[in-house]
Motif scaffolding. Structure first.
Motif, PDB file in Angstrom:
ATOM      1  N   LEU A 128     -10.004  29.794 -18.817  1.00 43.50           N
ATOM      2  CA  LEU A 128     -10.349  28.746 -19.781  1.00 43.50           C
ATOM      3  C   LEU A 128     -10.630  29.333 -21.165  1.00 43.50           C
ATOM      4  O   LEU A 128     -10.194  28.789 -22.181  1.00 43.50           O
ATOM      5  CB  LEU A 128     -11.561  27.942 -19.271  1.00 43.50           C
ATOM      6  CG  LEU A 128     -12.005  26.747 -20.113  1.00 43.50           C
ATOM      7  CD1 LEU A 128     -10.852  25.768 -20.363  1.00 43.50           C
ATOM      8  CD2 LEU A 128     -13.174  26.014 -19.443  1.00 43.50           C
ATOM      9  N   VAL A 153       0.682  37.972 -13.752  1.00 47.98           N
ATOM     10  CA  VAL A 153       0.633  38.737 -12.511  1.00 47.98           C
ATOM     11  C   VAL A 153      -0.584  39.660 -12.550  1.00 47.98           C
ATOM     12  O   VAL A 153      -0.839  40.305 -13.560  1.00 47.98           O
ATOM     13  CB  VAL A 153       1.949  39.520 -12.340  1.00 47.98           C
ATOM     14  CG1 VAL A 153       1.802  40.651 -11.357  1.00 47.98           C
ATOM     15  CG2 VAL A 153       3.052  38.575 -11.902  1.00 47.98           C
ATOM     16  N   GLY A 155      -4.106  38.850 -12.358  1.00 48.75           N
ATOM     17  CA  GLY A 155      -5.148  37.829 -12.235  1.00 48.75           C
ATOM     18  C   GLY A 155      -4.691  36.699 -11.331  1.00 48.75           C
ATOM     19  O   GLY A 155      -5.459  36.132 -10.573  1.00 48.75           O
ATOM     20  N   ASP A 156      -3.382  36.406 -11.396  1.00 48.05           N
ATOM     21  CA  ASP A 156      -2.759  35.406 -10.530  1.00 48.05           C
ATOM     22  C   ASP A 156      -3.503  34.074 -10.549  1.00 48.05           C
ATOM     23  O   ASP A 156      -3.609  33.401  -9.525  1.00 48.05           O
ATOM     24  CB  ASP A 156      -2.650  35.925  -9.079  1.00 48.05           C
ATOM     25  CG  ASP A 156      -1.805  37.188  -8.979  1.00 48.05           C
ATOM     26  OD1 ASP A 156      -0.957  37.410  -9.863  1.00 48.05           O
ATOM     27  OD2 ASP A 156      -2.008  37.966  -8.027  1.00 48.05           O
ATOM     28  N   ASN A 157      -4.014  33.683 -11.707  1.00 45.06           N
ATOM     29  CA  ASN A 157      -4.821  32.464 -11.781  1.00 45.06           C
ATOM     30  C   ASN A 157      -4.002  31.190 -11.895  1.00 45.06           C
ATOM     31  O   ASN A 157      -4.397  30.157 -11.400  1.00 45.06           O
ATOM     32  CB  ASN A 157      -5.772  32.530 -12.979  1.00 45.06           C
ATOM     33  CG  ASN A 157      -6.892  33.501 -12.758  1.00 45.06           C
ATOM     34  OD1 ASN A 157      -7.697  33.323 -11.855  1.00 45.06           O
ATOM     35  ND2 ASN A 157      -6.943  34.558 -13.560  1.00 45.06           N
ATOM     36  N   ASN A 158      -2.866  31.294 -12.602  1.00 46.06           N
ATOM     37  CA  ASN A 158      -2.024  30.119 -12.698  1.00 46.06           C
ATOM     38  C   ASN A 158      -2.713  28.957 -13.418  1.00 46.06           C
ATOM     39  O   ASN A 158      -2.612  27.818 -13.009  1.00 46.06           O
ATOM     40  CB  ASN A 158      -1.687  29.670 -11.270  1.00 46.06           C
ATOM     41  CG  ASN A 158      -0.249  29.285 -11.143  1.00 46.06           C
ATOM     42  OD1 ASN A 158       0.229  28.473 -11.927  1.00 46.06           O
ATOM     43  ND2 ASN A 158       0.441  29.861 -10.206  1.00 46.06           N
ATOM     44  N   GLN A 159      -3.457  29.241 -14.447  1.00 45.74           N
ATOM     45  CA  GLN A 159      -4.271  28.195 -15.076  1.00 45.74           C
ATOM     46  C   GLN A 159      -4.030  28.024 -16.579  1.00 45.74           C
ATOM     47  O   GLN A 159      -4.122  26.907 -17.098  1.00 45.74           O
ATOM     48  CB  GLN A 159      -5.764  28.523 -14.891  1.00 45.74           C
ATOM     49  CG  GLN A 159      -6.210  28.572 -13.458  1.00 45.74           C
ATOM     50  CD  GLN A 159      -7.687  28.895 -13.324  1.00 45.74           C
ATOM     51  OE1 GLN A 159      -8.450  28.716 -14.259  1.00 45.74           O
ATOM     52  NE2 GLN A 159      -8.085  29.375 -12.170  1.00 45.74           N
ATOM     53  N   ALA A 162      -1.619  25.096 -18.406  1.00 46.01           N
ATOM     54  CA  ALA A 162      -2.075  23.701 -18.318  1.00 46.01           C
ATOM     55  C   ALA A 162      -3.370  23.501 -19.103  1.00 46.01           C
ATOM     56  O   ALA A 162      -3.581  22.455 -19.721  1.00 46.01           O
ATOM     57  CB  ALA A 162      -2.263  23.291 -16.857  1.00 46.01           C
ATOM     58  N   MET A 163      -4.242  24.507 -19.099  1.00 48.17           N
ATOM     59  CA  MET A 163      -5.484  24.406 -19.869  1.00 48.17           C
ATOM     60  C   MET A 163      -5.179  24.354 -21.366  1.00 48.17           C
ATOM     61  O   MET A 163      -5.770  23.579 -22.118  1.00 48.17           O
ATOM     62  CB  MET A 163      -6.395  25.598 -19.564  1.00 48.17           C
ATOM     63  CG  MET A 163      -7.016  25.501 -18.180  1.00 48.17           C
ATOM     64  SD  MET A 163      -8.027  26.933 -17.781  1.00 48.17           S
ATOM     65  CE  MET A 163      -9.078  26.218 -16.491  1.00 48.17           C
ATOM     66  N   ALA A 165      -2.413  23.250 -22.745  1.00 47.64           N
ATOM     67  CA  ALA A 165      -1.843  21.933 -23.050  1.00 47.64           C
ATOM     68  C   ALA A 165      -2.965  20.911 -23.246  1.00 47.64           C
ATOM     69  O   ALA A 165      -2.927  20.099 -24.166  1.00 47.64           O
ATOM     70  CB  ALA A 165      -0.899  21.491 -21.931  1.00 47.64           C
ATOM     71  N   GLU A 166      -3.958  20.967 -22.365  1.00 43.48           N
ATOM     72  CA  GLU A 166      -5.087  20.028 -22.474  1.00 43.48           C
ATOM     73  C   GLU A 166      -5.847  20.243 -23.786  1.00 43.48           C
ATOM     74  O   GLU A 166      -6.172  19.291 -24.491  1.00 43.48           O
ATOM     75  CB  GLU A 166      -6.023  20.212 -21.276  1.00 43.48           C
ATOM     76  CG  GLU A 166      -7.340  19.456 -21.370  1.00 43.48           C
ATOM     77  CD  GLU A 166      -7.191  17.935 -21.368  1.00 43.48           C
ATOM     78  OE1 GLU A 166      -6.149  17.448 -20.914  1.00 43.48           O
ATOM     79  OE2 GLU A 166      -8.121  17.256 -21.855  1.00 43.48           O
ATOM     80  N   MET A 174       4.860  22.190 -15.935  1.00 39.00           N
ATOM     81  CA  MET A 174       4.608  23.492 -15.324  1.00 39.00           C
ATOM     82  C   MET A 174       5.746  23.850 -14.365  1.00 39.00           C
ATOM     83  O   MET A 174       6.412  22.970 -13.833  1.00 39.00           O
ATOM     84  CB  MET A 174       3.288  23.459 -14.540  1.00 39.00           C
ATOM     85  CG  MET A 174       2.055  23.130 -15.379  1.00 39.00           C
ATOM     86  SD  MET A 174       1.626  24.441 -16.563  1.00 39.00           S
ATOM     87  CE  MET A 174       2.081  23.659 -18.107  1.00 39.00           C
ATOM     88  N   LEU A 175       5.918  25.149 -14.125  1.00 42.28           N
ATOM     89  CA  LEU A 175       6.908  25.670 -13.170  1.00 42.28           C
ATOM     90  C   LEU A 175       8.324  25.197 -13.500  1.00 42.28           C
ATOM     91  O   LEU A 175       9.079  24.745 -12.655  1.00 42.28           O
ATOM     92  CB  LEU A 175       6.538  25.262 -11.733  1.00 42.28           C
ATOM     93  CG  LEU A 175       5.155  25.706 -11.263  1.00 42.28           C
ATOM     94  CD1 LEU A 175       4.760  24.983  -9.980  1.00 42.28           C
ATOM     95  CD2 LEU A 175       5.113  27.217 -11.027  1.00 42.28           C
TER      96      LEU A 175
END
Lengths: 292, 329
Positions: A128, A153, A155-159, A162-163, A165-166, A174-175
């Motif tokens: 975040l 790769v 941390g592999d958080n995948n966040q 999208a955060m 964008a918000e 995504m993806l």
């Protein structure tokens, strides 16, 4: 000799004209795109991981850093979109010294400019906080599109995508495995479980990139030479107006402790000919492992 | 948990199909929040989702919140984020759980950012102590496990599928059902079409058995050998990066880094050497079977059972042997 010179000069002029025409075409027929690409330097995926003494992180001694593999699809897509629509591309990375090489590499592949966010406050950011830093760089700078690898790769958080964008109050896809843009509208395919979804909308937007989107190019020698002349703009917390607001200390997601995973129980190699191996395996799967 | 605010669990559905891993998340929430102490609220968003109530009820949430509206027929980030964020604000939970799926990867970070709260993704273990939860999640492709904590009154957790057991509670009181009418006009990215990917009959990341092939299967014409084994086991078909990059099979099938992470009960690796990038995607499988003609292949170090030999001799025999068991009937 003079004739030859003139021929060469003509060639140069022609090439310039082609560039000008391309520009004009982009201007008249299509909207040029201002694209930001967010990338992260991560330990080489072959790295043998050791736990640091404080048990909060891995030991980075001697670790070689690479650009996160998913980010390569983001860089490539930005280059392809610029080739098609015209415009400009900027690569952004939050990190310390390790970010310099990957930014330089992105410039060598053809990205126009680079922003390196480097501040001791920004060590050990959670996703975040990272998104907040990137949003501060991107916001109000006229970007049409932000591309990010779907995950960093390691941390592999995948966040973060999208955060981000918000925080920008933009739509997101995504993806992404296929992207088309025309006159500020996008039509994008994304991967979900066992299916692809087609998503439509208008720019600006954040896309996260997934394998399958494109085949990343390698930097050319010419590109490497050109990259040396391109400037990497450095920004810190003060420059972004984030001093005292975003830092590793203030992050709400904190690593308490990291450890090596529990080792798997010692397995065994089944003996005998194929028939007896197979029979034994079926028996073990049913009786010992009880998975079938 | 000391907090009285409980856990909200997002229950995922597509076209009226409940996602099994959402029930895993709900079961784990119930485990962390024993009945009568703190409430567990299951949230289902979609169109005609009332039919899903009995299935959700099996895991005994205290309340099921339904948002049932044509607007939610197809998933879209913005409409779902709006609805779920509104419910979270209303319920004021300490934690929000969801299964770590493509939908959650899209939705949860967006809502976490909206509510300025942390998210721990791809969680494989949840620990409760002194009224607070911490989450254990793999990092560096599974080479380490990090225990993370939350410095926040609200935190989000997405749970890796196939790790947490589904626990169906016995008889109990009917949950409270609450239907909410929430709509939003602000949907800028719209899903206009969903089409099934070719070839995969069972979704990899949720399959309880996976059969994967690597270079050792020699060419794309040989997938049928593994597919027969998949069919008899009801397994999903996986692949190593090498064969995806070689164009032998679609990326949908790739297991490991830059592919999918799977945690099945049984993983059968056929002709896969076991590169670190592949191990990253399957090392949390319960039982690993390796079939490879190279006895020194690294995969054998991770295998529960290893068979050294030719894939084309072993796999058909194994398929035949399993057929005799009539596993599907």
């Amino acid at each position: 000799m003079i004739k030859e010179f003139d021929q060469k000069l003509d060639l140069v002029k022609q090439q310039n004209i082609i560039e000008t025409l391309k520009d004009l075409q982009a201007f008249l027929g299509d909207t040029p795109l201002k694209i930001a690409v967010c990338i992260k330097a991560v330990p080489d995926t072959e790295t043998k991981i050791q736990i640091a003494q404080d048990k909060k992180n891995i030991d980075f001694t001697g670790v070689r850093f690479i650009v996160s593999p998913y980010d390569e699809f983001a860089i490539e897509e930005a280059l392809k979109l610029k080739e098609k629509h015209g415009g400009e591309t900027t690569v952004i990375s939050v990190g310390e010294g390790e970010a310099t090489d990957i930014l330089r590499d992105a410039l060598a592949r053809g990205i126009d400019s680079a922003v390196h966010v480097n501040d001791p406050d920004f060590a050990s950011l959670d996703p975040l906080s990272t998104a907040k830093v990137l949003a501060a760089v991107i916001k109000d700078n006229g970007y049409d599109l932000v591309l990010c690898g779907q995950q960093g790769v390691g941390g592999d958080n995948n966040q973060v995508p999208a955060m981000l964008a918000e925080l920008l109050d933009w739509p997101q896809v995504m993806l992404t495995v296929k992207a088309e843009i025309e006159n500020s509208s996008f039509k994008v395919e994304r991967e979900i479980e066992g299916a692809h979804e087609t998503v439509e909308g208008s720019l600006p937007c954040v896309f996260s990139t997934q394998k399958g989107l494109n085949e990343p190019r390698y930097p050319s020698i010419k590109g490497v030479m050109a990259a040396r002349k391109k400037e990497i703009v450095i920004k810190d917390a003060n420059a972004l107006g984030l001093k005292g607001q975003v830092s590793g200390q203030l992050a709400k997601l904190k690593v308490k402790e990291i450890a090596l995973p529990p080792s798997r129980p010692q397995g065994r190699v089944l003996e005998g000919d194929v028939d007896s191996q197979v029979k034994k395996l079926v028996e073990l799967l049913r009786t010992e492992a009880q998975v079938i | 948990m000391a907090s009285n605010n409980g856990i909200v669990v997002f229950i995922e559905q597509r076209s009226g199909q409940l996602r099994k891993s959402s029930l895993e998340a709900l079961s784990e929430a119930r485990k962390q929040a024993p009945k009568g102490q703190v409430p567990v609220v299951a949230v289902v968003i979609g169109e005609n989702v009332k039919d899903l109530v009995p299935e959700v009820h099996k895991t005994k949430p205290d309340k099921i919140v339904l948002v049932d509206n044509a607007q939610y027929k197809n998933y879209s980030t913005e409409s779902y984020a709006f609805a779920l964020a509104e419910i979270i604000k209303k319920e004021n939970p300490a934690y929000v759980f969801a299964a770590n799926t493509a939908m959650a990867k899209d939705l949860m970070p967006r809502i976490a950012a909206r509510l300025d709260s942390p998210l721990a993704s791809d969680v494989v273990e949840i620990k409760g102590s002194n009224g607070k939860l911490t989450a254990v999640r793999p990092m560096y492709s599974g080479k380490v496990r990090a225990e993370v904590e939350f410095d926040s009154p609200l935190a989000f957790l997405t749970l890796r599928p196939n790790i947490f057991p589904i626990v169906e509670a016995g008889n109990g009181v009917q949950p409270q059902i609450e239907e909410l009418s929430i709509t939003t006009d602000k949907v800028r990215a719209k899903v206009i079409d969903t089409h099934a990917a070719e070839g995969q009959k069972i979704e990899l990341s949720e399959a309880s058995i996976v059969v994967s092939g690597g270079r050792g299967i020699k060419g794309p014409e040989n997938w049928n050998v593994l597919q027969s084994l998949c069919d008899v086991l009801g397994a999903a078909l996986g692949a190593s990066r090498a064969v995806v990059d070689a164009g032998w099979i679609d990326h949908q099938h790739q297991v490991g880094q830059t592919g999918k992470t799977v945690s099945p009960q049984l993983y059968i690796a056929c002709g896969i050497s076991g590169a670190i990038q592949h191990l990253a995607g399957m090392s949390s499988s319960k039982v690993i079977v390796a079939i490879n003609k190279d006895a020194d292949a690294p995969i054998f170090k991770h295998a529960t059972y290893g068979l050294v030999g030719d894939v084309f001799e072993i796999v058909p025999k194994l398929t035949e042997e399993l057929k005799k068991l009539n596993l599907h009937n």
